[in-house]
Scaffold this motif. Structure first.
Motif, PDB file in Angstrom:
ATOM      1  N   THR A  13      -4.780  -4.731   3.805  1.00 37.28           N
ATOM      2  CA  THR A  13      -5.950  -5.436   5.105  1.00 37.28           C
ATOM      3  C   THR A  13      -7.231  -5.544   4.056  1.00 37.28           C
ATOM      4  O   THR A  13      -7.417  -4.789   3.747  1.00 37.28           O
ATOM      5  N   TYR A  14      -7.939  -6.550   4.132  1.00 36.26           N
ATOM      6  CA  TYR A  14      -9.637  -6.250   3.705  1.00 36.26           C
ATOM      7  C   TYR A  14     -10.429  -6.569   4.778  1.00 36.26           C
ATOM      8  O   TYR A  14     -10.514  -8.175   5.014  1.00 36.26           O
ATOM      9  N   ASP A  15     -11.244  -5.744   4.443  1.00 35.30           N
ATOM     10  CA  ASP A  15     -12.633  -6.150   6.087  1.00 35.30           C
ATOM     11  C   ASP A  15     -13.523  -6.442   5.154  1.00 35.30           C
ATOM     12  O   ASP A  15     -14.202  -5.772   4.432  1.00 35.30           O
ATOM     13  N   ALA A  16     -14.278  -7.517   5.255  1.00 28.35           N
ATOM     14  CA  ALA A  16     -15.610  -7.746   5.084  1.00 28.35           C
ATOM     15  C   ALA A  16     -16.838  -7.423   5.252  1.00 28.35           C
ATOM     16  O   ALA A  16     -17.575  -7.714   4.529  1.00 28.35           O
ATOM     17  N   MET A  17     -16.219  -7.254   6.530  1.00 29.89           N
ATOM     18  CA  MET A  17     -17.603  -7.016   7.692  1.00 29.89           C
ATOM     19  C   MET A  17     -17.968  -5.058   6.868  1.00 29.89           C
ATOM     20  O   MET A  17     -19.408  -5.904   6.563  1.00 29.89           O
ATOM     21  N   PHE A  18     -17.210  -4.484   6.343  1.00 35.53           N
ATOM     22  CA  PHE A  18     -17.594  -3.361   5.493  1.00 35.53           C
ATOM     23  C   PHE A  18     -17.286  -3.294   4.255  1.00 35.53           C
ATOM     24  O   PHE A  18     -17.724  -2.588   3.375  1.00 35.53           O
ATOM     25  N   ASN A  19     -16.833  -4.340   3.747  1.00 29.80           N
ATOM     26  CA  ASN A  19     -16.077  -4.583   2.511  1.00 29.80           C
ATOM     27  C   ASN A  19     -15.540  -3.130   1.735  1.00 29.80           C
ATOM     28  O   ASN A  19     -15.548  -3.013   1.003  1.00 29.80           O
ATOM     29  N   THR A  20     -13.922  -2.946   2.598  1.00 30.46           N
ATOM     30  CA  THR A  20     -13.594  -2.312   1.821  1.00 30.46           C
ATOM     31  C   THR A  20     -11.942  -2.716   2.395  1.00 30.46           C
ATOM     32  O   THR A  20     -11.483  -4.103   3.491  1.00 30.46           O
ATOM     33  N   ASN A  21     -10.985  -2.350   2.336  1.00 30.61           N
ATOM     34  CA  ASN A  21      -9.613  -3.112   1.720  1.00 30.61           C
ATOM     35  C   ASN A  21      -8.653  -1.285   1.938  1.00 30.61           C
ATOM     36  O   ASN A  21      -9.130  -0.523   1.098  1.00 30.61           O
ATOM     37  N   TYR A  22      -7.869  -1.520   2.124  1.00 32.30           N
ATOM     38  CA  TYR A  22      -6.776  -0.691   2.523  1.00 32.30           C
ATOM     39  C   TYR A  22      -5.339  -0.857   2.137  1.00 32.30           C
ATOM     40  O   TYR A  22      -5.059  -2.323   2.953  1.00 32.30           O
ATOM     41  N   SER A  23      -4.191  -0.105   2.090  1.00 31.40           N
ATOM     42  CA  SER A  23      -2.502  -0.651   2.278  1.00 31.40           C
ATOM     43  C   SER A  23      -1.764  -0.323   2.683  1.00 31.40           C
ATOM     44  O   SER A  23      -2.544   1.092   3.445  1.00 31.40           O
ATOM     45  N   HIS A  24      -1.509  -0.798   3.754  1.00 30.36           N
ATOM     46  CA  HIS A  24      -0.590  -0.232   5.090  1.00 30.36           C
ATOM     47  C   HIS A  24       1.384   0.412   4.052  1.00 30.36           C
ATOM     48  O   HIS A  24       1.556   0.417   4.837  1.00 30.36           O
ATOM     49  N   MET A  25       1.205   0.095   3.001  1.00 23.11           N
ATOM     50  CA  MET A  25       2.392   0.473   2.170  1.00 23.11           C
ATOM     51  C   MET A  25       2.552   2.233   1.709  1.00 23.11           C
ATOM     52  O   MET A  25       1.346   2.688   1.522  1.00 23.11           O
ATOM     53  N   GLU A  26       3.881   2.852   1.836  1.00 20.49           N
ATOM     54  CA  GLU A  26       3.852   4.799   1.555  1.00 20.49           C
ATOM     55  C   GLU A  26       3.525   4.115   0.410  1.00 20.49           C
ATOM     56  O   GLU A  26       3.458   3.374  -0.599  1.00 20.49           O
ATOM     57  N   ASP A  27       2.902   5.633  -0.546  1.00 22.91           N
ATOM     58  CA  ASP A  27       2.389   5.644  -2.179  1.00 22.91           C
ATOM     59  C   ASP A  27       3.809   5.371  -2.977  1.00 22.91           C
ATOM     60  O   ASP A  27       3.792   5.081  -3.830  1.00 22.91           O
ATOM     61  N   TYR A  28       4.756   6.243  -2.102  1.00 25.45           N
ATOM     62  CA  TYR A  28       5.606   6.413  -3.234  1.00 25.45           C
ATOM     63  C   TYR A  28       6.552   4.574  -3.358  1.00 25.45           C
ATOM     64  O   TYR A  28       7.516   4.939  -4.182  1.00 25.45           O
ATOM     65  N   ARG A  29       6.208   4.121  -2.817  1.00 27.55           N
ATOM     66  CA  ARG A  29       7.052   2.440  -3.427  1.00 27.55           C
ATOM     67  C   ARG A  29       5.430   1.508  -3.176  1.00 27.55           C
ATOM     68  O   ARG A  29       6.048   0.252  -2.993  1.00 27.55           O
ATOM     69  N   ARG A  30       4.567   1.837  -3.263  1.00 22.34           N
ATOM     70  CA  ARG A  30       3.808   1.295  -3.430  1.00 22.34           C
ATOM     71  C   ARG A  30       4.202   0.719  -4.567  1.00 22.34           C
ATOM     72  O   ARG A  30       3.710   0.561  -5.856  1.00 22.34           O
ATOM     73  N   ARG A  31       3.627  -0.893  -4.737  1.00 21.45           N
ATOM     74  CA  ARG A  31       3.431  -1.820  -6.026  1.00 21.45           C
ATOM     75  C   ARG A  31       2.995  -3.057  -5.881  1.00 21.45           C
ATOM     76  O   ARG A  31       2.803  -3.033  -7.487  1.00 21.45           O
ATOM     77  N   GLU A  32       2.428  -2.872  -4.914  1.00 23.91           N
ATOM     78  CA  GLU A  32       1.441  -4.124  -4.861  1.00 23.91           C
ATOM     79  C   GLU A  32       0.338  -3.472  -5.631  1.00 23.91           C
ATOM     80  O   GLU A  32      -0.558  -2.937  -5.362  1.00 23.91           O
ATOM     81  N   ASP A  33      -0.506  -5.294  -5.509  1.00 14.99           N
ATOM     82  CA  ASP A  33      -1.674  -4.748  -6.276  1.00 14.99           C
ATOM     83  C   ASP A  33      -2.515  -5.580  -5.879  1.00 14.99           C
ATOM     84  O   ASP A  33      -2.085  -6.582  -5.273  1.00 14.99           O
ATOM     85  N   LEU A  34      -4.030  -5.330  -4.602  1.00 16.83           N
ATOM     86  CA  LEU A  34      -4.801  -6.531  -4.723  1.00 16.83           C
ATOM     87  C   LEU A  34      -5.681  -6.438  -5.606  1.00 16.83           C
ATOM     88  O   LEU A  34      -6.693  -5.949  -6.239  1.00 16.83           O
ATOM     89  N   VAL A  35      -6.153  -7.533  -5.839  1.00 17.88           N
ATOM     90  CA  VAL A  35      -7.180  -8.707  -6.761  1.00 17.88           C
ATOM     91  C   VAL A  35      -8.256  -8.926  -6.114  1.00 17.88           C
ATOM     92  O   VAL A  35      -7.283  -9.903  -4.957  1.00 17.88           O
ATOM     93  N   TYR A  36      -9.006  -9.123  -6.610  1.00 18.18           N
ATOM     94  CA  TYR A  36     -10.090  -9.966  -5.948  1.00 18.18           C
ATOM     95  C   TYR A  36     -10.593  -9.674  -4.092  1.00 18.18           C
ATOM     96  O   TYR A  36     -10.611 -11.277  -4.014  1.00 18.18           O
ATOM     97  N   GLN A  37     -10.133  -9.113  -3.652  1.00 21.97           N
ATOM     98  CA  GLN A  37      -9.955  -9.124  -2.345  1.00 21.97           C
ATOM     99  C   GLN A  37      -9.215 -10.178  -1.305  1.00 21.97           C
ATOM    100  O   GLN A  37      -8.802  -9.962   0.281  1.00 21.97           O
ATOM    101  N   SER A  38      -8.726 -10.690  -2.249  1.00 21.99           N
ATOM    102  CA  SER A  38      -7.364 -11.754  -1.106  1.00 21.99           C
ATOM    103  C   SER A  38      -6.154 -11.872  -1.694  1.00 21.99           C
ATOM    104  O   SER A  38      -5.990 -13.110  -1.437  1.00 21.99           O
ATOM    105  N   THR A  39      -6.031 -11.893  -3.331  1.00 20.19           N
ATOM    106  CA  THR A  39      -4.538 -11.618  -3.749  1.00 20.19           C
ATOM    107  C   THR A  39      -4.126 -10.536  -3.827  1.00 20.19           C
ATOM    108  O   THR A  39      -4.453  -9.660  -4.650  1.00 20.19           O
ATOM    109  N   VAL A  40      -2.663 -10.892  -3.889  1.00 15.48           N
ATOM    110  CA  VAL A  40      -1.994  -9.486  -3.732  1.00 15.48           C
ATOM    111  C   VAL A  40      -1.379 -10.134  -5.231  1.00 15.48           C
ATOM    112  O   VAL A  40      -0.653 -11.482  -5.519  1.00 15.48           O
ATOM    113  N   ARG A  41      -0.876  -9.292  -5.876  1.00 20.00           N
ATOM    114  CA  ARG A  41       0.118  -9.330  -6.942  1.00 20.00           C
ATOM    115  C   ARG A  41       1.148  -8.657  -6.888  1.00 20.00           C
ATOM    116  O   ARG A  41       0.953  -7.037  -6.527  1.00 20.00           O
ATOM    117  N   LEU A  42       2.163  -8.464  -7.911  1.00 18.72           N
ATOM    118  CA  LEU A  42       3.602  -8.034  -7.878  1.00 18.72           C
ATOM    119  C   LEU A  42       3.957  -7.940  -9.361  1.00 18.72           C
ATOM    120  O   LEU A  42       4.454  -8.521  -9.519  1.00 18.72           O
TER     121      LEU A  42
END
Length: 410
Positions: A13-42
Motif C-alpha cells: 500500500t502506498y499513501d500519497a498523502m503522507f508519502n509512505t508505503n508498507y508491505s502486507h506480506m509477512e517478513d519471512y514470505r516477502r519476495r516482492e519489491d515496491l518500485v517507484y511507489q506504483s510498481t511491484v517487482r517479482l
C-alpha cells in the motif's frame, strides 16, 4: 488473487498523502519489491506466482478522510516453466533374451515440471524417427508396457527362415543351451597382497561366453515400424508430466549399440533438452566372491560387480550350478547376488554360472568355488575324538579293577 477470486492478499500500500508505503506480506514470505511507489517487482518468478493481480486506487476527501472514489485494474500473469527433469527407461525390464520369438520393446521418456506441457519426440543415431501415432489404452486395460501396444495392434509378423532355424538349433547342446566359445585363455582372480603371477586358491574365473545372436528365427525388415503415444498428467502446481512411449519390434542385430535420444521442446527453452541411451547387450559381468578364501562352514557370497561395457536396458541375472542343483536344492536363482550358506566340503571344485541377459542378448560367466578345510572345525572334531578315547580308557580301567576284586574274593 487466488482460488478463483475468492481470496485476495494485499501486497503493498502506498499513501500519497503522507508519502509512505508498507508491505502486507509477512517478513519471512516477502519476495516482492515496491518500485517507484506504483510498481511491484517479482524476482525469480515461480509457478505459484501464476494468476491474476489487481491494483486498487482510492481517492479520499481531505476533510473527512473518507473514501470517495475507488477504481481498480487487473492483469493476468502467465508463468511458463521449462521441464526440470527428463529421463528414459525401458519398460517391463529386466526381461530375458529370446532368440526364437520376436518381441516388442518400449522406451519411455518422462518430462517433469513443464508448464505448459512440452513437446517430446525421439531420435535414433541423431536422426528424427518417423513414427505411427496411436491412442494408448487406459492403465487398467494396458497392464503396462507392450501389452497396451499389443492391444492396439497385433505384433508385427515375420516370415520364418527354416534354414536359419535348423542351423541355429544344431548349435544347441543336449541341455538346450548354446555351446561355450572361449575367446581367451582362462584367468584367475588375485587376492589382495599377492603378486600378479600368483593364482588365488579360492576362485577361478572362466572367460565370458557370449550367446550367439546370428541366427534368429524371424526375419526383420531393415526399416522397423515405430509406434508412438504420449500421455499428459496435470500436477497440483500447474505443471504437466508428459510420458512418451516409443514401441517397435526389437531386432538384436540392428538395434545393438543403437543410440536413442529423447528431446523436449518448450517455449521457455532456447534450445531443446535432451537425454540419451545406447542399447547394448551385456558382455562379461564381473563377479566378486567373498570371502576370497572360503573354508568349510563359511557363508559365501558371489556378487555381480559390473560389466565390461555399459548395459541398457537393465539385465536379468540368473545363477545356476553346472551339472547339479544349488545348495538349497533349487535349479536356479535370480538376482545380482548368490548366497551359499554354511558351505560343506562337498562343494569344493563346484562351478557356478551367472547368466546376464536383456532383450538384446545374453552372456554367461563362470566361477569355481574352492573350499578349504576349517581348522576350528577340525579342532572341535579332534577334541570330540580325544574325549571319546579318554572315556574308553576309563571304562577299561574300571573293568580291570572289578575283575581284580572279583578274583581276590573268589
Amino acid at each position: 488473487v487466488t482460488d478463483g477470486g475468492t481470496i485476495k492478499q494485499k501486497i503493498f500500500t502506498y499513501d500519497a498523502m503522507f508519502n509512505t508505503n508498507y508491505s502486507h506480506m509477512e517478513d519471512y514470505r516477502r519476495r516482492e519489491d515496491l518500485v517507484y511507489q506504483s510498481t511491484v517487482r517479482l524476482p525469480e518468478v515461480r509457478i505459484s506466482d501464476n494468476g491474476p493481480y489487481e491494483c486498487h486506487v482510492g481517492i479520499y476527501d481531505r476533510a473527512t478522510r473518507e473514501k470517495v472514489v475507488l477504481a481498480s485494474g487487473n492483469v493476468f500473469l502467465t508463468v511458463m516453466s521449462p521441464p526440470n527433469n527428463i529421463s528414459v527407461v525401458a519398460e517391463n525390464t529386466p526381461a530375458p533374451f529370446s532368440r526364437y520369438q520376436a518381441q516388442n520393446f518400449t522406451l519411455v521418456c518422462t518430462a517433469k515440471g513443464g508448464k505448459p506441457a512440452p513437446s517430446v519426440y525421439f531420435k535414433r543415431d541423431g536422426e528424427l524417427i518417423e513414427v505411427i501415432s496411436y491412442t494408448q489404452a487406459s492403465t487398467n486395460e494396458q497392464g503396462g508396457g507392450s501389452a497396451g501396444v499389443r492391444g492396439a495392434r497385433p505384433l508385427i509378423s515375420r516370415d520364418l527362415d527354416d534354414t536359419k532355424l535348423q542351423r541355429s538349433l544344431s548349435l544347441l547342446d543336449p541341455e538346450g543351451r548354446s555351446p561355450r566359445l572361449y575367446t581367451e585363455s582362462p584367468q584367475r582372480v588375485h587376492t589382495q597382497g599377492q603378486q600378479a603371477h600368483e593364482p588365488s586358491p579360492a576362485t577361478e574365473v572362466i572367460p565370458e561366453t557370449v550367446v550367439s545372436r546370428e541366427f534368429p528365427r524371424w526375419v526383420h525388415s531393415t526399416d522397423p515400424l515405430y509406434y508412438f503415444s504420449h500421455t499428459h498428467l496435470p500436477q497440483s502446481d500447474g505443471s504437466v508430466v508428459v510420458q512418451a512411449r516409443l514401441t517397435w519390434t526389437l531386432n538384436p542385430q540392428l538395434d545393438n549399440d543403437a543410440l536413442f535420444s529423447c528431446e523436449v521442446k518448450h517455449p521457455a527453452l532456447s534450445m531443446p533438452m535432451q537425454t540419451e541411451v545406447t542399447l547394448a547387450a551385456p558382455k562379461g559381468p564381473k563377479l566378486l566372491m567373498s570371502p576370497t578364501r572360503a573354508k568349510v562352514g563359511d557363508t559365501v557370497r558371489i556378487t555381480v560387480q559390473g560389466f565390461q561395457n555399459e548395459v541398457f536396458p537393465e539385465p536379468l541375472f540368473t545363477w545356476t550350478r553346472v551339472g547339479s542343483r544349488l545348495l538349497d536344492g533349487s535349479t536356479e536363482r535370480e538376482g545380482r547376488e548368490l548366497i551359499l550358506e554354511r558351505v560343506p566340503a562337498e562343494l569344493n571344485g563346484s562351478m557356478y554360472r551367472c547368466t546376464a541377459q536383456n532383450p538384446l542378448g545374453s552372456t554367461d560367466t563362470h566361477t569355481r568355488l574352492i573350499v578349504f578345510e576349517n581348522p576350528s572345525m577340525m579342532k572341535n572334531t579332534q577334541n570330540q575324538n580325544n574325549g571319546a578315547s579318554r572315556m574308553d580308557m576309563l571304562g577299561l580301567t574300571w573293568m580291570a579293577l572289578v575283575l581284580t576284586v572279583t578274583v581276590e574274593l573268589t
